[in-house]
Design an enzyme around this catalytic site. Sequence first.
Site, short mmCIF file in Angstrom:
data_model
loop_
_atom_site.label_atom_id
_atom_site.label_comp_id
_atom_site.label_asym_id
_atom_site.label_seq_id
_atom_site.Cartn_x
_atom_site.Cartn_y
_atom_site.Cartn_z
N LYS A 166 39.04 35.83 50.02
CA LYS A 166 38.37 35.21 48.87
C LYS A 166 39.38 34.48 47.99
O LYS A 166 39.18 33.34 47.60
CB LYS A 166 37.69 36.28 48.03
N ASN A 167 40.51 35.14 47.72
CA ASN A 167 41.46 34.57 46.75
C ASN A 167 42.34 33.48 47.33
O ASN A 167 43.17 32.90 46.62
CB ASN A 167 42.29 35.70 46.13
N ASP B 32 44.68 44.49 42.71
CA ASP B 32 43.34 44.47 43.31
C ASP B 32 43.10 45.65 44.25
O ASP B 32 41.98 45.83 44.72
CB ASP B 32 43.10 43.16 44.08
N ARG C 282 42.47 37.84 29.64
CA ARG C 282 42.78 36.84 30.68
C ARG C 282 42.75 35.42 30.14
O ARG C 282 41.95 34.58 30.54
CB ARG C 282 41.82 37.02 31.85
N ARG D 33 30.56 39.70 45.06
CA ARG D 33 31.47 38.61 44.70
C ARG D 33 32.65 38.56 45.66
O ARG D 33 33.21 37.51 45.93
CB ARG D 33 31.99 38.81 43.28
N CYS E 2 36.84 39.00 30.21
CA CYS E 2 35.96 39.47 31.29
C CYS E 2 36.16 40.98 31.37
O CYS E 2 36.92 41.55 30.62
CB CYS E 2 36.33 38.81 32.61
C1 EPZ Z 1 44.12 36.27 40.50
O1 EPZ Z 1 43.50 36.18 39.23
C2 EPZ Z 1 43.09 36.92 41.41
N1 EPZ Z 1 41.89 36.10 41.47
C3 EPZ Z 1 42.75 38.31 40.87
O2 EPZ Z 1 41.85 38.92 41.79
C4 EPZ Z 1 44.03 39.14 40.81
O3 EPZ Z 1 43.73 40.41 40.25
C5 EPZ Z 1 45.07 38.41 39.94
O4 EPZ Z 1 45.30 37.08 40.45
C6 EPZ Z 1 46.40 39.14 39.90
O5 EPZ Z 1 46.90 39.27 41.20
C7 EPZ Z 1 41.89 35.00 42.26
O6 EPZ Z 1 42.87 34.69 42.92
C8 EPZ Z 1 40.62 34.20 42.28
P1 EPZ Z 1 46.66 36.03 36.82
P2 EPZ Z 1 44.21 35.31 38.05
O7 EPZ Z 1 46.59 34.68 36.17
O8 EPZ Z 1 44.90 34.15 38.64
C9 EPZ Z 1 47.58 37.09 32.29
C10 EPZ Z 1 39.92 40.07 42.46
O9 EPZ Z 1 39.55 41.24 42.26
N2 EPZ Z 1 47.55 35.63 32.03
O10 EPZ Z 1 47.73 36.29 37.82
O11 EPZ Z 1 43.18 35.08 37.01
C11 EPZ Z 1 46.21 37.64 32.64
O12 EPZ Z 1 45.51 37.93 31.47
C12 EPZ Z 1 40.52 39.27 41.33
O13 EPZ Z 1 39.84 39.48 43.57
C13 EPZ Z 1 47.90 35.15 30.77
O14 EPZ Z 1 48.20 35.92 29.86
O15 EPZ Z 1 45.26 36.36 37.52
C14 EPZ Z 1 46.53 38.86 33.44
O16 EPZ Z 1 46.77 39.93 32.55
C15 EPZ Z 1 40.51 40.03 40.02
N3 EPZ Z 1 47.88 33.81 30.55
C16 EPZ Z 1 47.85 38.50 34.14
O17 EPZ Z 1 48.37 37.35 33.45
C17 EPZ Z 1 47.56 32.91 31.54
O18 EPZ Z 1 47.59 31.69 31.28
C18 EPZ Z 1 47.69 38.12 35.61
O19 EPZ Z 1 46.68 37.13 35.66
C19 EPZ Z 1 47.23 33.42 32.82
C20 EPZ Z 1 47.25 34.77 33.04
#
Ligand code: EPZ
Length: 421
Positions: A22-23, A305, A122, A397, A117
Amino acid sequence: MDKIIVEGGSRLSGRVRVNGAKNAALPIQCAALLGDTPTTLRHVPLLSDVHTMNSLLVGLGCAVSGERSLTIDPRKVGEGPLEASYELVKTMRASVTVMGPLLARYGRARISLPGGCAIGARPIDQHLRGLEALGAEIALSHGYVDVSAKRLRGATFVFDLVTVGGTQNVMMAAALARGGSRLENVASEPEVQELALVLNKMGARIHGAGTSVIEIEGVDTLSGIDHAILPDRIEAGTFMVAAAITGGDVLLEHAPVDHMHAVITKMEEAGVIFEVEPEGLRVRGPARLRPVDVTTKPHPGFPTDMQAQMMVLATLADGQSLITETIFENRFMHVPELCRLGADIQVHGNAAVVRGRATYTGTTVMATDLRASASLILAGLVAQGRTEIRRVYHLDRGYEAIEARLAPLGAKIERIHGAAS
Ligand code: EPZ
């Protein structure tokens, strides 16, 4: 809304094929916007998030056809609004990953701010800072962000924190910028590496994906491609836990072992037996599970995850485990429901003390987010009696008909369609 019923007590055995990730699919669907010609993706998982992304792409002007083999034709994009609405972004945060491609290819995008969320605030501040470094104008109003640029120019940018989506958005934008870019403190997840591979197949010049620094030499145009999505390491890990906790013996076809060292090592520490065979990865559950301490980290560390799924394994181990979540500030939504089933877990901030030796008894539980839902299914597999998991739309999802994947392995599991919840 559908619900899933599980009668616990079955030992899983047999073989299951791991689906496309998915990711990986979601950002690659966005990358199709960068091409001058259509892109076809194969091994696409049939998930509601993929469907939601397709709806977003159609709203932007793409023609989308097929499912498992999905063709995205972006040639009419730009004639209408280039917007990801609040409804879409609220439903699926990954919608924000159209921002980089739209900005780079069409010079503008209007994206709803994601709002919080289930697993945390996030924000997308890193996405926006990265695009600004490439020359984008950023304007925030009424809960939306408008990004625009005549032509992005290459730059050096250092992320304040490791973000998968932020890395993907800025990398896609830089691929069509004028000149070279150097992105530092980037995410190295396999799905980031896969996106870089796809972009290079489209004609981009990207080096270093999989390390903490990515170098990009901007090009003028990119072409659509034909690409098979890599297997889903989180789905594979979920099936591994299912085999491990039921004392099972399951062959995972197409398990992406090379992307799963942290998960496999941690599960071996708990006593799970792995054997690489010609047709896949064989996973056997031991008679007794050992407690393990887990701390989630960006790749190649233990993936967030898989935290909820690993917690179920820890609840059944002979002793106490400590599970620490360092990526999201609220990713223990599964704990109250697991405790209702019979687990003994104490949460202190971002750490959960798991007592082990749980005796699960079936009851009705509510799914809250994608991976929490998976942990409830796992607990149901070993609970005495019947467990009813409601609001399984969270599950759909990220897992394709999970009941249809587990039943052939011996699980007593069925979906009740349209049940009141
Ligand atoms: C991706 O989400 C994945 N989703 C998530 O999988 C996964 O948990 C996550 O990466 C971490 O590995 C997809 O790939 C579609 P991040 P993403 O930006 O990109 C903070 C699942 O279950 N952050 O790496 O949204 C954020 O709040 C899903 O399949 C900021 O502060 O995650 C979080 O605490 C859930 N500012 C941390 O970084 C930003 O601009 C990691 O978020 C961006 C992120």
